[in-house]
Motif scaffolding. Structure first.
Motif: not given
Length: 326
Positions: A285, A274, A97, A265, A277, A281-282, A269-270
């Motif tokens: 979450i 995922r 990430v 997001f 992300e 955002v990571y 929402q990533g």
């Protein structure tokens, strides 16, 4: 025979000290004036400490705790030292990430600075009416709230009723009629990048245009007399004047893009899986979504450390450039 007369005593002035050892009159007036700048800065400092300092301290304390839903409900405080940091730094997901966030930031900042600079130079060349019209459009784009702008882009790139797919279909790209722009990593990042660049160009363009108005026209006339063309005039006159502005604006855009949360997001929402992300955002979450609040706090602090390292590197480059010019 000479007659010696007594010299009258000198009249006290503001520059002489009082005979009784009291404070210097002028110094007494200077002391309140010396504290005036600090008194003016005091409200801003207090507000910064309350709104930023205390949440940062609280987040730092949470990062050293094992805080999940059970501890939160029972009001338990379980300190676990640096276990959260050890787990985060030992995770391959964190480094994946982080690399994605750096690439995402670099791509957006380059596009923002190039397009914003070109738009600002265009403003300087346009006539009065066209300039005012473009300035109004830029201000409206810049003033639109982030979530509102994100909602508009979700509608533009919607799979079934999106304007972009409809235009591409009418242009002959029939395979794009029902294209899902948030279905894979690349297309999702494309939508987010277009959104962030669109929101950021007005800030760069308007400030750069304001900076161009401070350049003396005599310099362009002298460059033209020396046979300089449009490109030579830009590199020899315009760019040296705009270089400090470009450094400062790049610094601000790096901070703004790196910590972008709402756009990423809100778009997906990533997701998907995922794959889009970035660090803010990571952290959300992992902390809020998975209810690992201590882990999320550790990721948030590490994000701040990475951002500080990036900004310090940028400031070092700027200072080195300034020393070389001197």
């Amino acid at each position: 025979m000479t007659v010696q007369t007594e010299r009258p005593p000198a009249r006290p002035t503001e520059d002489t000290q009082r005979a009784d050892g009291g404070p210097h009159p002028r110094g007494a007036r200077r002391r309140p004036a010396a504290f005036a700048p600090y008194l003016l800065l005091l409200p801003a400092v207090v507000a910064t400490l309350l709104l930023l300092g205390w949440p940062l301290v609280k987040n730092g304390m949470l990062s050293f705790q094992n805080l999940n839903m059970r501890q939160l409900i029972q009001h338990l405080t379980e300190w676990n030292g640096v276990d959260n940091y050890t787990e985060v730094l030992g995770s391959s997901d964190f480094w994946r990430v982080t690399g994605r966030s750096l690439l995402f930031t670099a791509t957006n900042v380059v596009l923002i600075m190039v397009l914003g600079t070109l738009t600002g130079l265009l403003l300087a060349r346009l006539g009065r009416r066209m300039r005012v019209t473009l300035l109004i459009a830029l201000v409206l784009a810049w003033a639109m709230p982030v979530i509102a702008a994100t909602t508009v882009y979700q509608w533009l790139f919607a799979q079934r009723y999106g304007v972009v797919n409809w235009l591409l279909d009418r242009a002959g790209f029939h395979s794009m009629a029902d294209y899902n722009w948030t279905g894979d990593q690349f297309s999702t990042f494309f939508v987010i990048t277009v959104l962030i660049v669109w929101q950021s160009i007005p800030f760069v363009a308007i400030n750069l245009y304001a900076a161009t108005t401070t350049i003396p026209k005599e310099l362009y006339e002298a460059a033209a007399l020396d046979g300089a063309g449009a490109w030579q005039g830009f590199t020899s006159v315009t760019l040296p004047f705009l270089r400090p502005f470009l450094y400062a604006t790049t610094f601000l855009e790096v901070i703004w893009v790196f910590k972008a949360f709402a756009q990423v997001f809100a778009i997906n929402q990533g997701g998907p899986d995922r794959l889009t992300e970035i660090l803010p955002v990571y952290a959300y979450i992992e902390g809020i979504g998975n209810q690992h609040f201590g882990m999320g706090s550790a990721i948030a602090l590490l994000t701040i450390v990475i951002l500080l390292a990036m900004t310090s590197l940028h400031l070092r480059i700027v200072l080195k450039q300034g020393e070389d010019e001197l």
